[in-house]
Design a protein around this motif. Structure first.
Motif, PDB file in Angstrom:
ATOM      1  N   SER A  40       0.843  -1.204   0.000  1.00 63.02           N
ATOM      2  CA  SER A  40       0.000   0.000   0.000  1.00 63.02           C
ATOM      3  C   SER A  40       0.877   1.253   0.000  1.00 63.02           C
ATOM      4  O   SER A  40       0.581   2.233  -0.697  1.00 63.02           O
ATOM      5  CB  SER A  40      -0.892   0.009   1.252  1.00 63.02           C
ATOM      6  N   LEU A  41       1.961   1.206   0.757  1.00 60.20           N
ATOM      7  CA  LEU A  41       2.873   2.362   0.823  1.00 60.20           C
ATOM      8  C   LEU A  41       3.559   2.583  -0.525  1.00 60.20           C
ATOM      9  O   LEU A  41       3.726   3.719  -0.975  1.00 60.20           O
ATOM     10  CB  LEU A  41       3.901   2.161   1.941  1.00 60.20           C
ATOM     11  N   THR A  42       3.914   1.488  -1.188  1.00 58.62           N
ATOM     12  CA  THR A  42       4.534   1.615  -2.526  1.00 58.62           C
ATOM     13  C   THR A  42       3.524   2.202  -3.508  1.00 58.62           C
ATOM     14  O   THR A  42       3.850   3.089  -4.300  1.00 58.62           O
ATOM     15  CB  THR A  42       5.013   0.232  -3.014  1.00 58.62           C
ATOM     16  N   ALA A  43       2.275   1.752  -3.405  1.00 64.17           N
ATOM     17  CA  ALA A  43       1.228   2.255  -4.313  1.00 64.17           C
ATOM     18  C   ALA A  43       1.004   3.758  -4.083  1.00 64.17           C
ATOM     19  O   ALA A  43       0.840   4.526  -5.034  1.00 64.17           O
ATOM     20  CB  ALA A  43      -0.076   1.480  -4.096  1.00 64.17           C
ATOM     21  N   ALA A  44       1.043   4.158  -2.809  1.00 64.28           N
ATOM     22  CA  ALA A  44       0.874   5.593  -2.495  1.00 64.28           C
ATOM     23  C   ALA A  44       2.052   6.392  -3.067  1.00 64.28           C
ATOM     24  O   ALA A  44       1.870   7.465  -3.650  1.00 64.28           O
ATOM     25  CB  ALA A  44       0.783   5.785  -0.981  1.00 64.28           C
ATOM     26  N   SER A  45       3.247   5.832  -2.939  1.00 64.78           N
ATOM     27  CA  SER A  45       4.430   6.515  -3.482  1.00 64.78           C
ATOM     28  C   SER A  45       4.337   6.641  -5.006  1.00 64.78           C
ATOM     29  O   SER A  45       4.795   7.620  -5.592  1.00 64.78           O
ATOM     30  CB  SER A  45       5.700   5.740  -3.103  1.00 64.78           C
ATOM     31  N   GLN A  46       3.705   5.664  -5.633  1.00 70.69           N
ATOM     32  CA  GLN A  46       3.559   5.702  -7.106  1.00 70.69           C
ATOM     33  C   GLN A  46       2.642   6.838  -7.543  1.00 70.69           C
ATOM     34  O   GLN A  46       2.907   7.538  -8.518  1.00 70.69           O
ATOM     35  CB  GLN A  46       3.048   4.375  -7.638  1.00 70.69           C
ATOM     36  N   VAL A  47       1.549   7.043  -6.795  1.00 72.98           N
ATOM     37  CA  VAL A  47       0.641   8.139  -7.154  1.00 72.98           C
ATOM     38  C   VAL A  47       1.373   9.477  -6.998  1.00 72.98           C
ATOM     39  O   VAL A  47       1.275  10.358  -7.847  1.00 72.98           O
ATOM     40  CB  VAL A  47      -0.635   8.108  -6.286  1.00 72.98           C
ATOM     41  N   ILE A  48       2.151   9.586  -5.918  1.00 76.74           N
ATOM     42  CA  ILE A  48       2.938  10.811  -5.718  1.00 76.74           C
ATOM     43  C   ILE A  48       3.913  10.999  -6.882  1.00 76.74           C
ATOM     44  O   ILE A  48       4.062  12.099  -7.418  1.00 76.74           O
ATOM     45  CB  ILE A  48       3.682  10.753  -4.364  1.00 76.74           C
ATOM     46  N   ALA A  49       4.525   9.901  -7.337  1.00 74.71           N
ATOM     47  CA  ALA A  49       5.492   9.986  -8.445  1.00 74.71           C
ATOM     48  C   ALA A  49       4.823  10.490  -9.726  1.00 74.71           C
ATOM     49  O   ALA A  49       5.389  11.313 -10.453  1.00 74.71           O
ATOM     50  CB  ALA A  49       6.123   8.611  -8.697  1.00 74.71           C
ATOM     51  N   ILE A  50       3.609  10.021 -10.007  1.00 80.22           N
ATOM     52  CA  ILE A  50       2.886  10.462 -11.214  1.00 80.22           C
ATOM     53  C   ILE A  50       2.525  11.943 -11.091  1.00 80.22           C
ATOM     54  O   ILE A  50       2.747  12.730 -12.018  1.00 80.22           O
ATOM     55  CB  ILE A  50       1.632   9.593 -11.442  1.00 80.22           C
ATOM     56  N   ASN A  51       2.013  12.340  -9.924  1.00 79.45           N
ATOM     57  CA  ASN A  51       1.683  13.759  -9.725  1.00 79.45           C
ATOM     58  C   ASN A  51       2.943  14.626  -9.736  1.00 79.45           C
ATOM     59  O   ASN A  51       2.939  15.743 -10.264  1.00 79.45           O
ATOM     60  CB  ASN A  51       0.895  13.941  -8.422  1.00 79.45           C
ATOM     61  N   PHE A  52       4.047  14.113  -9.186  1.00 77.52           N
ATOM     62  CA  PHE A  52       5.295  14.890  -9.197  1.00 77.52           C
ATOM     63  C   PHE A  52       5.783  15.086 -10.632  1.00 77.52           C
ATOM     64  O   PHE A  52       6.321  16.138 -10.993  1.00 77.52           O
ATOM     65  CB  PHE A  52       6.366  14.214  -8.348  1.00 77.52           C
ATOM     66  N   GLN A  53       5.576  14.088 -11.459  1.00 78.26           N
ATOM     67  CA  GLN A  53       5.972  14.189 -12.884  1.00 78.26           C
ATOM     68  C   GLN A  53       5.237  15.368 -13.530  1.00 78.26           C
ATOM     69  O   GLN A  53       5.794  16.132 -14.303  1.00 78.26           O
ATOM     70  CB  GLN A  53       5.666  12.881 -13.603  1.00 78.26           C
ATOM     71  N   THR A  54       3.953  15.501 -13.191  1.00 78.67           N
ATOM     72  CA  THR A  54       3.155  16.609 -13.731  1.00 78.67           C
ATOM     73  C   THR A  54       3.656  17.950 -13.210  1.00 78.67           C
ATOM     74  O   THR A  54       3.886  18.897 -13.970  1.00 78.67           O
ATOM     75  CB  THR A  54       1.669  16.419 -13.337  1.00 78.67           C
ATOM     76  N   ILE A  55       3.861  18.034 -11.900  1.00 76.31           N
ATOM     77  CA  ILE A  55       4.295  19.291 -11.271  1.00 76.31           C
ATOM     78  C   ILE A  55       5.690  19.686 -11.778  1.00 76.31           C
ATOM     79  O   ILE A  55       5.962  20.865 -12.075  1.00 76.31           O
ATOM     80  CB  ILE A  55       4.320  19.139  -9.729  1.00 76.31           C
ATOM     81  N   ALA A  56       6.565  18.712 -11.929  1.00 79.18           N
ATOM     82  CA  ALA A  56       7.931  19.010 -12.389  1.00 79.18           C
ATOM     83  C   ALA A  56       7.897  19.579 -13.809  1.00 79.18           C
ATOM     84  O   ALA A  56       8.571  20.569 -14.118  1.00 79.18           O
ATOM     85  CB  ALA A  56       8.786  17.746 -12.337  1.00 79.18           C
ATOM     86  N   ALA A  57       7.054  18.982 -14.664  1.00 74.00           N
ATOM     87  CA  ALA A  57       6.933  19.516 -16.035  1.00 74.00           C
ATOM     88  C   ALA A  57       6.344  20.924 -15.994  1.00 74.00           C
ATOM     89  O   ALA A  57       6.799  21.825 -16.708  1.00 74.00           O
ATOM     90  CB  ALA A  57       6.059  18.589 -16.871  1.00 74.00           C
ATOM     91  N   ALA A  58       5.360  21.127 -15.118  1.00 69.05           N
ATOM     92  CA  ALA A  58       4.720  22.453 -15.010  1.00 69.05           C
ATOM     93  C   ALA A  58       5.746  23.515 -14.641  1.00 69.05           C
ATOM     94  O   ALA A  58       5.657  24.665 -15.069  1.00 69.05           O
ATOM     95  CB  ALA A  58       3.614  22.407 -13.953  1.00 69.05           C
ATOM     96  N   ASN A  59       6.732  23.131 -13.843  1.00 68.54           N
ATOM     97  CA  ASN A  59       7.738  24.090 -13.369  1.00 68.54           C
ATOM     98  C   ASN A  59       9.021  24.040 -14.200  1.00 68.54           C
ATOM     99  O   ASN A  59      10.075  24.511 -13.766  1.00 68.54           O
ATOM    100  CB  ASN A  59       8.062  23.796 -11.884  1.00 68.54           C
ATOM    101  N   ASN A  60       8.892  23.402 -15.408  1.00 68.72           N
ATOM    102  CA  ASN A  60      10.067  23.275 -16.272  1.00 68.72           C
ATOM    103  C   ASN A  60      11.272  22.754 -15.486  1.00 68.72           C
ATOM    104  O   ASN A  60      12.409  23.187 -15.677  1.00 68.72           O
ATOM    105  CB  ASN A  60      10.381  24.622 -16.949  1.00 68.72           C
ATOM    106  N   TYR A  61      10.940  21.800 -14.537  1.00 66.73           N
ATOM    107  CA  TYR A  61      11.959  21.099 -13.759  1.00 66.73           C
ATOM    108  C   TYR A  61      12.829  22.037 -12.925  1.00 66.73           C
ATOM    109  O   TYR A  61      13.963  21.714 -12.602  1.00 66.73           O
ATOM    110  CB  TYR A  61      12.803  20.226 -14.711  1.00 66.73           C
ATOM    111  N   TRP A  62      12.257  23.214 -12.606  1.00 69.38           N
ATOM    112  CA  TRP A  62      12.974  24.197 -11.791  1.00 69.38           C
ATOM    113  C   TRP A  62      14.380  24.441 -12.344  1.00 69.38           C
ATOM    114  O   TRP A  62      15.348  24.580 -11.589  1.00 69.38           O
ATOM    115  CB  TRP A  62      13.030  23.712 -10.331  1.00 69.38           C
ATOM    116  N   ARG A  63      14.453  24.492 -13.670  1.00 65.99           N
ATOM    117  CA  ARG A  63      15.773  24.724 -14.293  1.00 65.99           C
ATOM    118  C   ARG A  63      16.103  26.221 -14.308  1.00 65.99           C
ATOM    119  O   ARG A  63      17.096  26.656 -14.842  1.00 65.99           O
ATOM    120  CB  ARG A  63      15.781  24.154 -15.711  1.00 65.99           C
ATOM    121  N   GLY A  64      15.244  27.001 -13.730  1.00 63.65           N
ATOM    122  CA  GLY A  64      15.526  28.443 -13.555  1.00 63.65           C
ATOM    123  C   GLY A  64      15.648  29.189 -14.876  1.00 63.65           C
ATOM    124  O   GLY A  64      15.599  28.632 -15.940  1.00 63.65           O
TER     125      GLY A  64
END
Lengths: 76, 76, 76, 76, 76, 76
Positions: free
Chosen positions: A52-76
């Protein structure tokens, strides 16, 4: 007016972006099960189950992928 | 003419985008099982199961990834 | 010549794109299990199981992500 | 020299792209379990299980997403 | 200095890219369980289970998606 | 001030990027279950279960996809 909980996907730092991904993941659960008492009861189940903890981490990973793209990976 | 439920992927705000992702996720279930009575009966099952709730949040996360890209992450 | 079922990924509307994603998802099942009688028998199983319905919605979400990108999110 | 089974990701049509995605998915299984006799025995299991068929369709969907991007969605 | 196992994501061919995706997937397992004896014992379990083989193919598919993008889909 | 564990997504090499993906995956678990004693107890469960190890590798693969894109696939 419904609660404003997601004004933007833009965050200052990757870490803040990761925290927003956690928020999105938990909101996805809360959208499906709004009853906080039920969620509290379920916490003892998934928080003590490896898969269950791994599954929760996976959802976070998918959402983080979206947020990282939204922020252009904080490449400044 | 079939019901027009998805005119556009464009939304005003990230939060509206998240709500559209929830709509897409539920529509994916309804497309597979159109019988609303069956879905109501099943709700008591998945809404009280930690892994089911995480799985539902994951589908929302994937659909939100699509909606966020469609809206260029609401970067204005 | 094998049946031509996927001439293009381009659709008029997001809703038509969602329907194509459903087609792709079901074709993925049919490619693995071509026997329609078996699929009919299995329908009563997955169509009445919450997690199975969520899993089906997830495959549609992944395919919809592909179709939406193919159509440049119908941004016109 | 090992068997050349994946010379290119480029295909003429979306349907050929979908078939390549099926090939990639099956190759992923065969890479993990090269024994064809074992795979044949397992077929009767997964080919008659709704969730297994959905899971197989999901792997095809992920590989199709890759192939579609490789072919610029056959937008010609 | 730790073992250098991933110098680059660039490969000559799609097939070499697929093999690198298999390497990444297995490395993900080995990072979590470094004990090779345990992994050997587990092999007889997952290598003879249809759903386990599909799940392994899915991890390869996700890693292959990354490698293919890294190599601009070997479009030359 | 909370612990600064994710200053950047940029890494020198693909291997360092893979290690960061492992960090993100474990952080996703720790965010959900902060109690390190519980995590240690669970380790003996998932580290000896083939499907759990595959699921962990999948989360790493998703996070690595994000890190690789952030680093433009270390194409220099």
């Amino acid at each position: 007016m419904s609660e404003q909980w997601l004004p933007t996907l833009i965050t200052e730092t990757p870490q803040a972006g990761f925290e927003l991904a956690v928020t999105l993941s938990r909101r996805g659960v809360k959208t499906t099960q709004p009853d906080v008492e039920v969620l509290k009861k379920l916490r003892s189940v998934y928080a003590n189950d490896a898969d269950s903890l791994t599954a929760a981490s996976q959802v976070i990973a998918i959402n983080f992928q979206t947020i990282a793209a939204a922020n252009n990976y904080w490449r400044g």
